[in-house]
Design an enzyme around this catalytic site. Structure first.
Site, PDB file in Angstrom:
ATOM      1  N   LYS A 169       0.859  -1.191   0.000  1.00  0.00           N
ATOM      2  CA  LYS A 169       0.000   0.000   0.000  1.00  0.00           C
ATOM      3  C   LYS A 169       0.893   1.238   0.000  1.00  0.00           C
ATOM      4  O   LYS A 169       1.529   1.561   0.994  1.00  0.00           O
ATOM      5  CB  LYS A 169      -0.884   0.043   1.252  1.00  0.00           C
ATOM      6  CG  LYS A 169      -1.934   1.155   1.124  1.00  0.00           C
ATOM      7  CD  LYS A 169      -2.239   1.868   2.414  1.00  0.00           C
ATOM      8  CE  LYS A 169      -1.463   3.111   2.688  1.00  0.00           C
ATOM      9  NZ  LYS A 169      -1.699   4.258   1.819  1.00  0.00           N
ATOM     10  N   GLY A 200      -4.802   3.306  -1.754  1.00  0.00           N
ATOM     11  CA  GLY A 200      -5.920   3.756  -0.929  1.00  0.00           C
ATOM     12  C   GLY A 200      -5.452   4.519   0.286  1.00  0.00           C
ATOM     13  O   GLY A 200      -4.279   4.863   0.421  1.00  0.00           O
ATOM     14  N   GLY A 202      -4.611   5.256   4.218  1.00  0.00           N
ATOM     15  CA  GLY A 202      -3.935   4.495   5.271  1.00  0.00           C
ATOM     16  C   GLY A 202      -4.876   3.911   6.297  1.00  0.00           C
ATOM     17  O   GLY A 202      -4.773   2.730   6.657  1.00  0.00           O
ATOM     18  N   VAL A 205      -6.933   0.927   4.000  1.00  0.00           N
ATOM     19  CA  VAL A 205      -6.142  -0.161   3.397  1.00  0.00           C
ATOM     20  C   VAL A 205      -4.964  -0.548   4.313  1.00  0.00           C
ATOM     21  O   VAL A 205      -4.712  -1.736   4.559  1.00  0.00           O
ATOM     22  CB  VAL A 205      -5.639   0.252   1.996  1.00  0.00           C
ATOM     23  CG1 VAL A 205      -4.714  -0.798   1.415  1.00  0.00           C
ATOM     24  CG2 VAL A 205      -6.815   0.482   1.060  1.00  0.00           C
ATOM     25  N   GLY A 206      -4.273   0.476   4.840  1.00  0.00           N
ATOM     26  CA  GLY A 206      -3.130   0.202   5.724  1.00  0.00           C
ATOM     27  C   GLY A 206      -3.573  -0.539   6.974  1.00  0.00           C
ATOM     28  O   GLY A 206      -2.952  -1.525   7.389  1.00  0.00           O
ATOM     29  N   GLU A 244      10.094   1.659  10.325  1.00  0.00           N
ATOM     30  CA  GLU A 244      11.114   2.645   9.916  1.00  0.00           C
ATOM     31  C   GLU A 244      10.428   4.000  10.058  1.00  0.00           C
ATOM     32  O   GLU A 244       9.584   4.348   9.241  1.00  0.00           O
ATOM     33  CB  GLU A 244      11.538   2.401   8.467  1.00  0.00           C
ATOM     34  CG  GLU A 244      12.057   1.001   8.169  1.00  0.00           C
ATOM     35  CD  GLU A 244      13.369   0.696   8.866  1.00  0.00           C
ATOM     36  OE1 GLU A 244      14.140   1.644   9.120  1.00  0.00           O
ATOM     37  OE2 GLU A 244      13.617  -0.479   9.175  1.00  0.00           O
ATOM     38  N   CYS A 278      13.661  11.475   5.845  1.00  0.00           N
ATOM     39  CA  CYS A 278      13.586  10.980   7.229  1.00  0.00           C
ATOM     40  C   CYS A 278      14.912  11.164   7.951  1.00  0.00           C
ATOM     41  O   CYS A 278      14.937  11.478   9.138  1.00  0.00           O
ATOM     42  CB  CYS A 278      13.182   9.516   7.233  1.00  0.00           C
ATOM     43  SG  CYS A 278      14.179   8.488   6.154  1.00  0.00           S
ATOM     44  N   GLU A 378       9.969  16.405  14.806  1.00  0.00           N
ATOM     45  CA  GLU A 378      10.278  16.347  13.382  1.00  0.00           C
ATOM     46  C   GLU A 378       9.409  17.386  12.645  1.00  0.00           C
ATOM     47  O   GLU A 378       8.182  17.368  12.762  1.00  0.00           O
ATOM     48  CB  GLU A 378       9.963  14.944  12.845  1.00  0.00           C
ATOM     49  CG  GLU A 378      10.382  14.748  11.406  1.00  0.00           C
ATOM     50  CD  GLU A 378      10.065  13.350  10.890  1.00  0.00           C
ATOM     51  OE1 GLU A 378       8.938  12.875  11.083  1.00  0.00           O
ATOM     52  OE2 GLU A 378      10.965  12.735  10.284  1.00  0.00           O
TER      53      GLU A 378
HETATM   54  P1  NDP Z   1       2.592   8.744   7.514  1.00  0.00           P
HETATM   55  O1  NDP Z   1       2.930   8.047   8.780  1.00  0.00           O
HETATM   56  O2  NDP Z   1       1.539   9.765   7.531  1.00  0.00           O
HETATM   57  O3  NDP Z   1       2.117   7.668   6.409  1.00  0.00           O
HETATM   58  C1  NDP Z   1       2.923   6.571   6.045  1.00  0.00           C
HETATM   59  C2  NDP Z   1       2.042   5.510   5.425  1.00  0.00           C
HETATM   60  O4  NDP Z   1       1.149   5.019   6.431  1.00  0.00           O
HETATM   61  C3  NDP Z   1       1.156   6.039   4.299  1.00  0.00           C
HETATM   62  O5  NDP Z   1       1.049   5.051   3.301  1.00  0.00           O
HETATM   63  C4  NDP Z   1      -0.152   6.259   5.003  1.00  0.00           C
HETATM   64  O6  NDP Z   1      -1.264   6.209   4.157  1.00  0.00           O
HETATM   65  C5  NDP Z   1      -0.176   5.090   5.951  1.00  0.00           C
HETATM   66  N1  NDP Z   1      -1.121   5.242   7.060  1.00  0.00           N
HETATM   67  C6  NDP Z   1      -1.651   6.378   7.574  1.00  0.00           C
HETATM   68  N2  NDP Z   1      -2.489   6.094   8.590  1.00  0.00           N
HETATM   69  C7  NDP Z   1      -2.509   4.748   8.722  1.00  0.00           C
HETATM   70  C8  NDP Z   1      -3.183   3.842   9.594  1.00  0.00           C
HETATM   71  N3  NDP Z   1      -4.024   4.257  10.542  1.00  0.00           N
HETATM   72  N4  NDP Z   1      -2.940   2.522   9.458  1.00  0.00           N
HETATM   73  C9  NDP Z   1      -2.094   2.077   8.511  1.00  0.00           C
HETATM   74  N5  NDP Z   1      -1.429   2.886   7.651  1.00  0.00           N
HETATM   75  C10 NDP Z   1      -1.632   4.201   7.754  1.00  0.00           C
HETATM   76  O7  NDP Z   1       3.956   9.289   6.939  1.00  0.00           O
HETATM   77  P2  NDP Z   1       4.182  10.177   5.649  1.00  0.00           P
HETATM   78  O8  NDP Z   1       3.682   9.467   4.451  1.00  0.00           O
HETATM   79  O9  NDP Z   1       3.696  11.549   5.918  1.00  0.00           O
HETATM   80  O10 NDP Z   1       5.787  10.176   5.542  1.00  0.00           O
HETATM   81  C11 NDP Z   1       6.586  10.999   6.288  1.00  0.00           C
HETATM   82  C12 NDP Z   1       7.097  10.291   7.526  1.00  0.00           C
HETATM   83  O11 NDP Z   1       7.771   9.106   7.146  1.00  0.00           O
HETATM   84  C13 NDP Z   1       8.116  11.123   8.286  1.00  0.00           C
HETATM   85  O12 NDP Z   1       7.888  11.000   9.667  1.00  0.00           O
HETATM   86  C14 NDP Z   1       9.440  10.476   7.906  1.00  0.00           C
HETATM   87  O13 NDP Z   1      10.465  10.663   8.834  1.00  0.00           O
HETATM   88  C15 NDP Z   1       9.039   9.038   7.802  1.00  0.00           C
HETATM   89  N6  NDP Z   1       9.993   8.283   6.989  1.00  0.00           N
HETATM   90  C16 NDP Z   1      10.834   7.390   7.590  1.00  0.00           C
HETATM   91  C17 NDP Z   1      11.796   6.723   6.854  1.00  0.00           C
HETATM   92  C18 NDP Z   1      12.703   5.716   7.483  1.00  0.00           C
HETATM   93  O14 NDP Z   1      13.294   4.926   6.742  1.00  0.00           O
HETATM   94  N7  NDP Z   1      12.865   5.683   8.800  1.00  0.00           N
HETATM   95  C19 NDP Z   1      11.970   6.983   5.415  1.00  0.00           C
HETATM   96  C20 NDP Z   1      11.013   7.912   4.874  1.00  0.00           C
HETATM   97  C21 NDP Z   1      10.071   8.540   5.651  1.00  0.00           C
HETATM   98  P3  NDP Z   1      -1.855   7.488   3.389  1.00  0.00           P
HETATM   99  O15 NDP Z   1      -0.944   8.641   3.648  1.00  0.00           O
HETATM  100  O16 NDP Z   1      -1.861   7.030   2.009  1.00  0.00           O
HETATM  101  O17 NDP Z   1      -3.224   7.701   3.905  1.00  0.00           O
END
Ligand code: NDP
Length: 471
Positions: A169, A200, A202, A205-206, A244, A278, A378
């Protein structure tokens, strides 16, 4: 770029929801595409397809699995310019960096996973036992928008190399490049069900993937907050969860470091991908005696950055991914100033010459202390904070004074001294004097930056279960 189908069981399939999620280009604020908003039923279908495909894929010789991954890497490289432009348009990454990092590193991760996966010793004797490492089964992968292809590669390439099947996803904000990647995977001819894509939201689907009883391993990259939610959802099935998460990484400048050389590089590193990385080194920890000198150099470097259309090759800083992200970053800047930080350059005001697009000025804040949110939260935008120390112990204390532990940097004229400091920093990766990028080095976090490691041998082992057979 309007995608109407999910990819399940080796075929483009209609979602049960029939609702689409628009993708907005951050530089223009216009809709440039859409992707299906998948449902828990779609997740079920994908997970069962992945389950059916598992035995065959796990039994495929590792070198044959690696050959498929190399074909995918070739496909990414062949379509590199198109993919880079796509990511620039959906994320806002400056095009030059998109070609090199967003696309180049994704192809490299597929290639490296192939090499690591085909040469790994899956069976080892540890008398009187035989240790067998084998794939978990179905891996659920949830990825963020900031490096949409590379984050998928870090999970899917290694999970597949190890013999797992995958249900992915991607982020709803940047799914277009992942649809293109899925086309490349389809063309590579992987057996049906080995790789599945369910786009979809998060929370729908997540959440369904995390809680699913037939997902054996949930690999999540994203914010620490959502990482905790996902862990709770997964706990009911006791599946393995790899996290991560976010970061607030320090660059420690030791007193003997050359400010005029280090600070411009530190500013550039902090603002990579418009500050949405990140492991971005967003805190500059400096000797108090060098504060003014560092502030001047940081103001010069940040002030000289060319902000604007990310499709133009000369652009160094593009827009943030969304209006929400832009507003959040601006609020962070204002709050930091309200809590006593000094604005050195940039700020929360809009850029006059860029009326459209989610732009934020490259910003440097100084006099930041542990009492301020900007020191340990962050921000995820082009905001660098400067913190001062009086001696080396305090430098280390400050470097470690956040809930995160993803990355760090140490700068010194004396590499041994830098290494001694690096040993005391709680972070999964520490670079010394700019270090070199190593695609095989494990990447992951200490503390609330996560609990897993991606890439290289440890990145493969992440996706392998261990069985001890007593002989
Ligand atoms: P989010 O935590 O908002 O989202 C990450 C993923 O989780 C998306 O696909 C999102 O779906 C999904 N998601 C959201 N809510 C839920 C839920 N309740 N259950 C399951 N899945 C869910 O992060 P961002 O996309 O905004 O990315 C930025 C963040 O990622 C920063 O904090 C960054 O530091 C971190 N990051 C960490 C890395 C690492 O390797 N440690 C590398 C890159 C980023 P959707 O948004 O589609 O609704």
């Amino acid at each position: 770029m309007h995608h109407r189908h999910l990819y399940i069981d080796g075929a483009w399939t209609t979602s049960t929801s029939r609702t689409d999620i628009d993708v907005i280009e951050p530089a223009t604020e216009k809709v440039i595409g859409s992707a299906p908003g998948g449902t828990p039923e779609d997740v079920d279908t994908a997970v069962y397809a992945a389950r059916r495909a598992f035995t065959g894929w796990a039994g495929t010789p590792a070198r044959h699995r690696a050959a498929y991954l190399r074909t995918v890497a070739d496909g990414i490289e062949r379509r590199g310019p198109e993919l880079a432009e796509l990511i620039t348009r959906e994320v806002g990454t400056p095009i030059g960096f998109a070609r090199m990092a967003q696309v180049g590193l994704a192809a490299l991760a597929f290639r490296t996973a192939a090499e690591v996966g085909e040469s790994y010793p899956y069976e080892q004797h540890q008398a009187p036992s035989l240790l067998i490492r084998e794939p978990f089964g179905v891996v659920g992968a949830i990825t963020p928008w900031n490096y949409p292809l590379y984050q998928v590669a870090a999970k899917a390439a290694y999970a597949l190399a190890a013999g797992n099947t995958v249900v992915l996803k991607p982020s709803e904000l940047a799914p277009l490049s992942v649809f293109a990647l899925t086309g490349i995977i389809d063309e590579a001819g992987l057996p049906a069900g080995v790789f599945n894509l369910v786009s979809g939201v998060g929370a729908v689907v997540g959440q369904a993937l995390a809680a699913h009883p037939d997902v054996d391993f949930l690999s999540f990259t994203g914010s620490t907050e959502v990482g905790k939610t996902v862990s709770r959802a997964a706990a009911g099935t006791v599946k393995r969860v790899g996290l991560e998460l976010g970061g607030k990484s320090p660059a420690v400048l030791l007193p003997d470091a050359e400010v005029s050389e280090v600070v411009p590089r530190a500013v550039a590193a902090a603002f990579l991908n418009n500050g949405q990385t990140c492991c971005a080194l967003t805190r500059l920890v400096v000797p108090r005696a060098r504060k003014e000198e560092v502030e001047r150099a940081a103001a010069r470097a940040a002030g000289a950055m060319r902000v604007g259309d990310p499709l133009l090759p000369a652009t160094q800083l593009g827009p943030l991914v969304s209006a929400g992200q832009r507003d959040r970053v601006r609020r962070h800047i204002q709050r930091a100033q309200g809590q006593g930080a000094t604005l050195i350059t940039g700020g929360a005001e809009p850029l006059q010459d860029l009326p459209h697009g989610y732009y934020v000025r490259p910003t440097v804040l100084s006099d930041v202390t542990t009492a301020m949110d900007a020191q340990h939260e962050e921000i995820f935008g082009p905001v660098l904070v400067i913190e001062c120390y009086d001696d080396e112990d305090e430098a280390v204390t400050l470097a470690n004074a956040t809930p995160y532990g993803l990355a760090a940097a140490v700068w010194s004229a004396d590499p041994d001294r830098a290494l001694a400091v690096a040993r005391r920093i709680q972070a999964g990766q520490v670079e010394i004097n700019g270090g070199g990028f190593n695609p095989r080095a494990p990447f992951g976090g200490y503390k609330q930056s996560g609990n897993g490691r991606e890439h290289g041998v440890l990145g493969l082992e992440e996706f392998l279960e261990v069985k001890a057979v007593q002989l």
